[in-house]
Design a protein around this motif. Structure first.
Motif, PDB file in Angstrom:
ATOM      1  N   GLY A 121       0.813  -1.209   0.000  1.00 32.56           N
ATOM      2  CA  GLY A 121       0.000   0.000   0.000  1.00 32.56           C
ATOM      3  C   GLY A 121       0.844   1.254   0.000  1.00 32.56           C
ATOM      4  N   PRO A 122       0.231   2.404   0.137  1.00 38.21           N
ATOM      5  CA  PRO A 122       0.956   3.684   0.052  1.00 38.21           C
ATOM      6  C   PRO A 122       1.964   3.880   1.179  1.00 38.21           C
ATOM      7  CG  PRO A 122      -1.342   4.002   0.726  1.00 38.21           C
ATOM      8  CD  PRO A 122      -1.222   2.585   0.287  1.00 38.21           C
ATOM      9  N   GLN A 123       1.799   3.150   2.296  1.00 40.15           N
ATOM     10  CA  GLN A 123       2.745   3.283   3.407  1.00 40.15           C
ATOM     11  C   GLN A 123       3.979   2.392   3.229  1.00 40.15           C
ATOM     12  OE1 GLN A 123      -0.389   2.324   6.321  1.00 40.15           O
ATOM     13  NE2 GLN A 123       0.161   4.210   7.375  1.00 40.15           N
ATOM     14  N   GLY A 124       3.993   1.633   2.139  1.00 44.00           N
ATOM     15  CA  GLY A 124       5.115   0.726   1.923  1.00 44.00           C
ATOM     16  C   GLY A 124       4.985  -0.592   2.646  1.00 44.00           C
ATOM     17  N   LEU A 125       3.792  -0.886   3.131  1.00 43.63           N
ATOM     18  CA  LEU A 125       3.522  -2.133   3.849  1.00 43.63           C
ATOM     19  C   LEU A 125       2.429  -2.910   3.135  1.00 43.63           C
ATOM     20  CD1 LEU A 125       3.419  -0.744   7.511  1.00 43.63           C
ATOM     21  CD2 LEU A 125       5.342  -1.908   6.376  1.00 43.63           C
ATOM     22  N   VAL A 126       2.467  -4.219   3.243  1.00 43.75           N
ATOM     23  CA  VAL A 126       1.388  -5.018   2.670  1.00 43.75           C
ATOM     24  C   VAL A 126       0.153  -4.884   3.558  1.00 43.75           C
ATOM     25  CG1 VAL A 126       2.934  -6.661   1.543  1.00 43.75           C
ATOM     26  CG2 VAL A 126       2.128  -7.152   3.856  1.00 43.75           C
ATOM     27  N   ALA A 181      -5.197  -5.423  14.092  1.00 46.38           N
ATOM     28  CA  ALA A 181      -4.673  -4.393  13.183  1.00 46.38           C
ATOM     29  C   ALA A 181      -5.199  -4.540  11.770  1.00 46.38           C
ATOM     30  CB  ALA A 181      -3.146  -4.434  13.183  1.00 46.38           C
ATOM     31  N   THR A 182      -5.583  -5.739  11.368  1.00 41.58           N
ATOM     32  CA  THR A 182      -6.068  -5.939   9.992  1.00 41.58           C
ATOM     33  C   THR A 182      -7.376  -5.207   9.739  1.00 41.58           C
ATOM     34  OG1 THR A 182      -7.197  -8.007  10.615  1.00 41.58           O
ATOM     35  CG2 THR A 182      -4.932  -8.185   9.830  1.00 41.58           C
ATOM     36  N   LEU A 183      -8.068  -4.783  10.800  1.00 45.00           N
ATOM     37  CA  LEU A 183      -9.316  -4.037  10.630  1.00 45.00           C
ATOM     38  C   LEU A 183      -9.079  -2.603  10.190  1.00 45.00           C
ATOM     39  CD1 LEU A 183     -11.299  -5.220  13.798  1.00 45.00           C
ATOM     40  CD2 LEU A 183     -11.662  -5.939  11.424  1.00 45.00           C
ATOM     41  N   THR A 184      -7.898  -2.056  10.524  1.00 47.29           N
ATOM     42  CA  THR A 184      -7.669  -0.628  10.292  1.00 47.29           C
ATOM     43  C   THR A 184      -6.569  -0.336   9.278  1.00 47.29           C
ATOM     44  OG1 THR A 184      -6.164  -0.590  12.197  1.00 47.29           O
ATOM     45  CG2 THR A 184      -8.468  -0.005  12.591  1.00 47.29           C
ATOM     46  N   GLY A 185      -5.796  -1.362   8.905  1.00 45.98           N
ATOM     47  CA  GLY A 185      -4.700  -1.118   7.971  1.00 45.98           C
ATOM     48  C   GLY A 185      -3.694  -2.237   7.995  1.00 45.98           C
ATOM     49  N   PRO A 186      -2.428  -1.918   7.775  1.00 41.92           N
ATOM     50  CA  PRO A 186      -1.400  -2.965   7.768  1.00 41.92           C
ATOM     51  C   PRO A 186      -1.218  -3.597   9.149  1.00 41.92           C
ATOM     52  CG  PRO A 186      -0.610  -0.968   6.683  1.00 41.92           C
ATOM     53  CD  PRO A 186      -1.880  -0.605   7.385  1.00 41.92           C
ATOM     54  N   SER A 187      -0.843  -4.855   9.134  1.00 46.58           N
ATOM     55  CA  SER A 187      -0.515  -5.594  10.355  1.00 46.58           C
ATOM     56  C   SER A 187       0.992  -5.758  10.431  1.00 46.58           C
ATOM     57  CB  SER A 187      -1.183  -6.971  10.332  1.00 46.58           C
ATOM     58  OG  SER A 187      -0.518  -7.896  11.182  1.00 46.58           O
ATOM     59  N   THR A 188       1.563  -5.371  11.565  1.00 46.83           N
ATOM     60  CA  THR A 188       3.009  -5.518  11.753  1.00 46.83           C
ATOM     61  C   THR A 188       3.433  -6.972  11.592  1.00 46.83           C
ATOM     62  OG1 THR A 188       3.055  -3.624  13.260  1.00 46.83           O
ATOM     63  CG2 THR A 188       4.898  -5.172  13.392  1.00 46.83           C
ATOM     64  N   HIS A 207      13.087  -2.476   2.428  1.00 46.72           N
ATOM     65  CA  HIS A 207      12.118  -1.375   2.338  1.00 46.72           C
ATOM     66  C   HIS A 207      10.969  -1.574   3.331  1.00 46.72           C
ATOM     67  CE1 HIS A 207      13.610  -0.761  -2.049  1.00 46.72           C
ATOM     68  NE2 HIS A 207      14.317  -0.050  -1.192  1.00 46.72           N
ATOM     69  N   VAL A 208      10.491  -2.814   3.459  1.00 47.90           N
ATOM     70  CA  VAL A 208       9.391  -3.068   4.400  1.00 47.90           C
ATOM     71  C   VAL A 208       9.865  -2.867   5.838  1.00 47.90           C
ATOM     72  CG1 VAL A 208       7.784  -4.816   5.272  1.00 47.90           C
ATOM     73  CG2 VAL A 208       8.213  -4.630   2.811  1.00 47.90           C
ATOM     74  N   LEU A 209      11.078  -3.303   6.148  1.00 47.80           N
ATOM     75  CA  LEU A 209      11.591  -3.120   7.510  1.00 47.80           C
ATOM     76  C   LEU A 209      11.725  -1.639   7.844  1.00 47.80           C
ATOM     77  CD1 LEU A 209      14.301  -5.941   7.727  1.00 47.80           C
ATOM     78  CD2 LEU A 209      12.075  -5.886   8.858  1.00 47.80           C
ATOM     79  N   GLN A 210      12.182  -0.843   6.892  1.00 44.79           N
ATOM     80  CA  GLN A 210      12.290   0.602   7.142  1.00 44.79           C
ATOM     81  C   GLN A 210      10.926   1.214   7.439  1.00 44.79           C
ATOM     82  OE1 GLN A 210      14.263   2.364   3.754  1.00 44.79           O
ATOM     83  NE2 GLN A 210      16.147   1.158   4.072  1.00 44.79           N
TER      84      GLN A 210
END
Length: 809
Positions: A515-520, A544-551, A586-589
């Motif tokens: 997504g736009p935040q660089g996270l799946v 967290a999956t309800l609101t956006g990316p999950s760590t 990139h995802v870790l950053q």
């Protein structure tokens, strides 16, 4: 190799004939049963190697003796056949091959639970059989050719109208339970002799084994079974349980006798007995009985005593508490014919307890003590771990049994409820198998199964083989870990190369979810991670999956990218490896920027989710997002807090790995408390999870098999394929540990104990394989040729280590 090399002279036979319509009127579930038999006579001793398959499943008898069940579970593109030497079952004179075939209705044709097991492929072909084999005398003379479909062959078939099925909701994945009218069965059909006239006819020849011309894939693409045959061992129930409840009197097979005796149930009476196998068991039930026309016999199978709970799975306490709990479970029903007969449910059953409930009519019913033909994958347990600390041995024994009961033709999540092979569960079960037996055959079969499950969009199915497709995105990542584990166990890079396109497909699917935040995010399907009570409403998916990316999902993705990069280098795909590592970076950053909480010193569950779990901290360490002293401090903060969401059994393996990675393994002893507490409940296998406890047997709970061999004994591969061996024992608060661990290079034996402030370690490793022994005080000793060793060091303090190898300093 010719994929049908053992069956090229045979044809598929179909059971459907003039009475098929009549059969379906008596079979509400539309499953169909057929009995095939082939009589032949031998004038002198002969050998017979038989190849056989069926749709959907078969059970084979020779001269009344049960031989095997099959075929091995496959899918639309791989229909397996079995090959077995059955010479020992043959006799001089008349012989008979007898095959019971059950064709389960196609999944879409029935409500869940009415057809067959979800793990068995079926279509609309009905009962079909193919077999090939020749009885060959010592002088080479062919005494009988048993191939199906040859001109003039003598195979006969009888369609069944005695068996129907009824769904049992909680275990609907297993298909229906049997309802059998004994008077309509073809009794003694599997023994040599004449058949009942009018019921048997010549089957229809349908398809040749070697397929069709022009590359057309046949209905059943035959391939040889890729794993060993399951074992079958005769067992008896260990005891009877005193159950004085309800309106049925108890009866007994024992009544003080040294050997079980037949029980006689009087006319117009209701009686029952509850039998205890002594441990959770998977096996075929064989119940001999006679008389009792008009009676009803109900067999109930249960993992434990329990109570009904509104809106959930049964409530359980001590598993053998018959005073405060009841037996709840699946049931088969048999209506005796009044003759001497034996009832054998077609599919093996899972149980610790079996209740036989009888209601007689005008005649007495005589029931012999039932036999269990225990079955499972032939797991050869060679490793062992023993200590004077009391809890080590029972945790090991229960774990071995748990793993064994979850291994048949595939790995299984639970033998009672589903018998389905799930990727996350299977990865752990494979590691446990490597630890105790070194067997890689079922592991390789599982790797290929998931590859075969690939969907057009590029993601794997979560469970396979299965008639109902399901996707749990994270499970595809666990499959990648599975492939790398195989490489470390065997040193064989060809498997990683073989499945590299599938690995690429899974990771590209994830890349499309960035997504736009660089996270799946927005993975869809079922975003399950673990059975956490706080995530219960989402069925194990992080909040967290309800609101956006999950760590957690993103860290799993990173871990898979890192694994895939290493695997890519095995095939000299260095640019691909670099690409995967760059993606991971990139995802870790993004995770560090968006999900790190400075105030708590922990990683939150997502950029928009102020929730904290052990899971996020674990995977931060395993991926290297938190490394070195930072990772060590992160794990310490995680262990010091009791308000984080806790890992269940499903994720405990990774919890141990993260703690081990940061050098705090000696502090894991407290984590064995959930397993030790379960022993107080008289469990004989480990349950699925700590709070719901649906299943009493779930393979991912067998974690002690890994920890005791790899960490307490400390035997690990130092390089892929065990080309070097590392021994690094952890003592916890134990005073001693001894045992052995199997490796592809041979057995490694370790014995350590603490005495007078010193740790003494001795043992033996395979000659010729380099060995490194790392001592608890930080010292180490390298032995380039392996062999026997004896080492000592202070329990704490300096790093002076003494070595005595076969008397040499």
């Amino acid at each position: 190799m010719d994929i049908v090399s053992k069956l090229t002279d045979a044809w598929w036979l179909s059971a459907r004939g003039s009475d098929a319509d009549h059969v379906n009127k008596h079979n509400a579930a539309r499953n169909e049963v057929a009995y095939f038999r082939r009589s032949f006579s031998l004038v002198k001793p002969a050998t017979l190697v038989l190849s056989i398959s069926a749709h959907s499943r078969f059970r084979l008898w020779i001269n009344g003796q049960a031989v095997l069940s099959g075929p091995c579970k496959g899918d639309r593109w791989r229909h397996y056949y079995e090959t077995i030497n059955v010479s020992s079952y043959l006799t001089a004179g008349d012989n008979v091959l007898a095959v019971k075939v059950v064709a389960y209705s196609p999944y879409e044709a029935q409500p869940p639970g009415w057809g067959g097991p979800f793990s068995v492929t079926s279509n609309a072909a009905g009962p079909c059989l193919i077999a090939s084999g020749r009885c060959v005398a010592e002088d080479g003379e062919i005494l009988a050719d048993l191939a199906t479909g040859k001109p003039g062959d003598e195979w006969l078939v009888c369609l069944d109208d005695a068996v129907s099925w009824e769904a049992y909701g909680p275990t609907h994945f297993m298909g229906g339970m049997e309802r059998v009218a004994g008077a309509r069965l073809p009794h003694h059909w599997n023994l040599p002799g004449s058949t009942e006239n009018g019921k048997w006819h010549i089957p229809i020849r349908r398809w040749k084994a070697d397929g069709r011309p022009y590359g057309i894939i046949p209905p059943f693409p035959l391939m040889e079974r890729p794993i060993p045959l399951l074992y079958e061992t005769s067992r008896r129930f260990r005891s009877e349980v005193d159950v004085k409840k309800g309106n049925r009197e108890q009866f007994s097979f024992i009544e003080g006798a040294a050997e079980p005796q037949p029980a006689v149930i009087p006319p117009h009476s209701k009686r029952k007995v509850v039998l205890d196998a002594g441990e959770l068991m998977t096996g075929y039930i064989i119940l001999p009985l006679s008389g009792g026309q008009g009676s009803r016999v109900t067999l109930l199978y249960a993992e434990s005593f329990s109570k009904h709970r509104e809106g959930g799975f049964p409530l359980k306490g001590k598993r053998d508490d018959a005073k405060r709990y009841d037996l709840i479970g699946q049931q088969d029903v048999y209506l005796p014919s009044g003759e001497r007969e034996t009832y054998e449910p077609f599919w093996f059953r899972t149980f610790r307890f079996m209740q036989i409930e009888v209601e007689t009519c005008d005649e007495p019913l005589v029931i012999d003590s039932p036999e269990i033909r225990e079955t499972g994958y032939p797991l050869n347990v060679q490793s062992s771990a023993v200590s004077s600390t009391a809890w080590i041995r029972p945790l090991w024994d229960v774990s071995v049994r748990t793993l064994q009961r979850c291994m048949h033709e595939t790995y299984e999540d639970c033998p009672y409820y589903e018998q389905l092979q799930y990727a996350m569960d299977t990865r752990l079960q494979i590691l446990f198998t490597y630890a105790v037996s070194g067997d890689t055959r079922l592991a390789l079969r599982a790797i290929d199964d998931y590859h075969a499950s690939l969907l057009p969009e590029g993601i794997l199915q979560a469970r396979y083989p299965c008639m109902e497709s399901q996707v749990i995105p994270a499970f595809s990542l666990h499959w990648i870990f599975m492939v790398e584990d195989y490489y470390w166990q065997t040193g064989d890079p060809s498997v990683a190369v073989r499945y590299r396109a599938t690995i690429d497909s899974v990771l590209d699917w994830y890349d499309r979810k960035l997504g736009p935040q660089g996270l799946v995010h927005r993975l869809g399907y079922w975003e399950f991670i673990d059975w956490v009570e706080a995530w219960d409403e989402l069925h194990g998916a992080p909040t967290a999956t309800l609101t956006g990316p999950s760590t957690i999902h993103n860290l799993l993705y990173v871990y898979a990218l890192q694994s895939a990069a290493r695997l890519s280098r095995l095939g000299n795909r260095f640019e691909v490896a670099d690409e995967y590592e760059a993606r991971a970076g990139h995802v870790l950053q993004a995770l560090q920027r968006l999900c790190w909480s400075e105030s708590s010193g922990l990683y939150r569950e997502g950029p928009e989710c102020e929730q904290y779990s052990q899971h996020a901290q674990i995977w931060a360490v395993l991926t290297g997002l938190a490394s070195g002293e930072q990772g060590r401090q992160l794990i310490r903060r995680m262990m010091d807090r009791d308000d984080l969401l806790q890992c269940s059994y499903a994720m405990s393996f990774y919890l141990f790995r993260a703690i081990e990675k940061v050098g705090l393994y000696e502090e894991t002893e407290q984590m064995w408390k959930p397993w030790r507490d379960l022993l107080e409940l008289n469990l004989t296998t480990w349950p699925e999870d700590p709070f719901m406890q649906r299943s009493d047997c779930h393979g991912w709970g067998a974690l002690p098999l890994y920890e005791f061999t790899r960490c307490l004994l400390g035997v690990k591969p130092g390089a892929p394929g065990w080309e070097t061996i590392r021994i690094e024992p952890h003592c916890l608060s134990l005073q001693d540990m001894r045992g052995q661990a199997i490796t592809p290079k041979g057995m490694v034996r370790v014995n350590w104990f603490i005495d007078d402030g010193a740790i003494h370690i001795s043992g033996e490793s395979p000659e010729g394989t380099p060995l490194l022994v790392a001592m608890p005080d930080g010292s180490s000793c390298c032995m380039p040729q392996g062999g026997a060793f004896r080492l000592s060091c202070p329990a704490a303090g300096n790093s002076e280590t003494s070595l005595d190898r076969e008397g040499n300093a």
